[in-house]
Design an enzyme around this catalytic site. Sequence first.
Site, PDB file in Angstrom:
ATOM      1  N   LYS A 113       2.473   2.066  -5.555  1.00 24.33           N
ATOM      2  CA  LYS A 113       1.928   3.419  -5.371  1.00 24.33           C
ATOM      3  C   LYS A 113       2.802   4.467  -6.045  1.00 24.33           C
ATOM      4  O   LYS A 113       2.291   5.425  -6.617  1.00 24.33           O
ATOM      5  CB  LYS A 113       1.773   3.742  -3.893  1.00 24.33           C
ATOM      6  N   LYS A 129     -10.219   0.571  -1.513  1.00 24.93           N
ATOM      7  CA  LYS A 129     -10.971   1.831  -1.443  1.00 24.93           C
ATOM      8  C   LYS A 129     -10.705   2.685  -2.666  1.00 24.93           C
ATOM      9  O   LYS A 129     -11.491   3.549  -3.009  1.00 24.93           O
ATOM     10  CB  LYS A 129     -10.619   2.588  -0.162  1.00 24.93           C
ATOM     11  N   LYS A 183      -7.400  -6.523  -6.432  1.00 21.64           N
ATOM     12  CA  LYS A 183      -7.972  -6.696  -5.094  1.00 21.64           C
ATOM     13  C   LYS A 183      -8.996  -5.601  -4.819  1.00 21.64           C
ATOM     14  O   LYS A 183      -8.876  -4.485  -5.327  1.00 21.64           O
ATOM     15  CB  LYS A 183      -6.876  -6.719  -4.032  1.00 21.64           C
TER      16      LYS A 183
HETATM   17  P1  TYM Z   1      -5.484  -1.910   5.379  1.00 24.39           P
HETATM   18  O1  TYM Z   1      -6.094  -0.823   6.213  1.00 24.39           O
HETATM   19  O2  TYM Z   1      -5.195  -1.638   3.957  1.00 24.39           O
HETATM   20  O3  TYM Z   1      -6.386  -3.186   5.444  1.00 24.39           O
HETATM   21  C1  TYM Z   1      -6.903  -3.697   6.676  1.00 24.39           C
HETATM   22  C2  TYM Z   1      -7.001  -5.206   6.618  1.00 24.39           C
HETATM   23  O4  TYM Z   1      -7.857  -5.613   5.555  1.00 24.39           O
HETATM   24  C3  TYM Z   1      -7.182  -6.554   4.720  1.00 24.39           C
HETATM   25  N1  TYM Z   1      -7.619  -6.345   3.328  1.00 24.39           N
HETATM   26  C4  TYM Z   1      -8.116  -7.305   2.555  1.00 24.39           C
HETATM   27  N2  TYM Z   1      -8.350  -8.608   2.785  1.00 24.39           N
HETATM   28  C5  TYM Z   1      -8.887  -9.331   1.788  1.00 24.39           C
HETATM   29  N3  TYM Z   1      -9.209  -8.816   0.582  1.00 24.39           N
HETATM   30  C6  TYM Z   1      -9.003  -7.509   0.301  1.00 24.39           C
HETATM   31  N4  TYM Z   1      -9.340  -7.021  -0.894  1.00 24.39           N
HETATM   32  C7  TYM Z   1      -8.425  -6.690   1.312  1.00 24.39           C
HETATM   33  N5  TYM Z   1      -8.086  -5.388   1.389  1.00 24.39           N
HETATM   34  C8  TYM Z   1      -7.600  -5.191   2.630  1.00 24.39           C
HETATM   35  C9  TYM Z   1      -5.711  -6.241   4.894  1.00 24.39           C
HETATM   36  O5  TYM Z   1      -4.905  -7.346   4.578  1.00 24.39           O
HETATM   37  C10 TYM Z   1      -5.643  -5.883   6.356  1.00 24.39           C
HETATM   38  O6  TYM Z   1      -5.551  -7.031   7.162  1.00 24.39           O
HETATM   39  N6  TYM Z   1      -0.797  -1.624   6.883  1.00 24.39           N
HETATM   40  C11 TYM Z   1      -2.109  -2.095   7.262  1.00 24.39           C
HETATM   41  C12 TYM Z   1      -2.610  -1.496   8.554  1.00 24.39           C
HETATM   42  C13 TYM Z   1      -1.695  -1.689   9.706  1.00 24.39           C
HETATM   43  C14 TYM Z   1      -1.483  -2.912  10.423  1.00 24.39           C
HETATM   44  C15 TYM Z   1      -0.538  -2.602  11.425  1.00 24.39           C
HETATM   45  C16 TYM Z   1      -1.995  -4.183  10.297  1.00 24.39           C
HETATM   46  C17 TYM Z   1      -0.918  -0.744  10.270  1.00 24.39           C
HETATM   47  N7  TYM Z   1      -0.217  -1.283  11.309  1.00 24.39           N
HETATM   48  C18 TYM Z   1      -0.088  -3.576  12.324  1.00 24.39           C
HETATM   49  C19 TYM Z   1      -1.545  -5.179  11.194  1.00 24.39           C
HETATM   50  C20 TYM Z   1      -0.608  -4.859  12.179  1.00 24.39           C
HETATM   51  C21 TYM Z   1      -3.073  -1.703   6.162  1.00 24.39           C
HETATM   52  O7  TYM Z   1      -2.888  -0.739   5.475  1.00 24.39           O
HETATM   53  O8  TYM Z   1      -4.174  -2.458   6.092  1.00 24.39           O
END
Ligand code: TYM
Length: 332
Positions: A112, A198, A195
């Site tokens: 980023k 958004k 990947k």
């Molecule tokens: P975030 O909000 O980016 O994504 C949420 C979940 O979706 C999965 N994911 C994907 N899986 C497969 N293919 C993709 N293209 C793809 N894009 C996203 C992510 O792996 C995730 O499981 N930091 C985390 C949010 C968070 C969190 C936590 C997660 C904050 N605190 C504590 C677990 C435990 C995040 O930004 O995910």
Amino acid sequence: RQRLLSGMQPSADSLHLGNYLGALVNWVRMQDEYEAIYFVPDMHAITVDYDPAELATRTRVTAAQYIAGGIDVDKCTLFVQSHVPEHAELAWVLNCITGFGEASRMTQFKDKTQKHGSDVASVGLFAYPVLMAADILLYRPNGVPVGEDQRQHLELARNLAQRFNYRFGETFVVPEPVIQKEGAKIYDLQLPTAKMSKSAESPAGLINILDNPKQAAKKIKSAVTDAGTEIRFDRETKPGISNLLTIYASLSGKSVEQLVAEYEGRMYGHLKVDLAELVVETLTPIQQRAHGLLDDPAELDRLLARGAEKARGIAAATLADVYDKVGFLRPG
Ligand code: TYM
């Protein structure tokens, strides 16, 4: 029972297919077997440029999609991160045992800042993985179901748990990543080496859970495919078809091998038409349920308030333990 915890950021108007297949379907599958805690990490959503006028709505919409996708609030604990102040409080303590270099090595942060420049990146973005570690460790879960892209953040949470336990005495459970094989990484439909995210370059590369189903079907049908005609899984030479096979497998519950056998001798177009139909069949009922929940935001807010109360019961006990161990004078 073993405990699980996970969350998805409310950083867009809808979750996307990667979130759904990489995370939500596994959450739903595991809620019967485990004591599951799911939350909406709204504090993570303010680490990058965002519109404050939209955040509260996005938080509700995200929670509604969890429930619409199959999360049962009577079986799980479902809450909003900022409703439980212990997350920020534990994050501060964990910041103080995280190395500056250690945090600098997080690849999502590096990506980023490379894209936007380090002056645009906030200290909050830098400390984001530490807040995520706090989210997790507060509840002492055994497993954290996420997609492949969160593996490094989870590794940091594990390291911080071990470090804290070593330095201050046994406090945290060291959580295991729970990353499924199928669906762990869904790629952009127009750029199947990146990947699905958004911040996709083209909206056609991204399927949102709340997309108009006709539009979603069109995105599948116009997905980039590869040279040749054979339907076979090969990430290197056939990233487009491989991605469609992964999506198909995760949505249908069939294995990639099974699908390859079924489509032997058939054309890319056949696969796309069938998958488009499956996507529509999957999204339509989820959207109906989500819109139903959003028609009564007061009721949704009540559900979330109840979840936050349950979550605080656990979080407050862990934080009190941490505050004792690090040596804070406790109020008399
Ligand atoms: P975030 O909000 O980016 O994504 C949420 C979940 O979706 C999965 N994911 C994907 N899986 C497969 N293919 C993709 N293209 C793809 N894009 C996203 C992510 O792996 C995730 O499981 N930091 C985390 C949010 C968070 C969190 C936590 C997660 C904050 N605190 C504590 C677990 C435990 C995040 O930004 O995910």
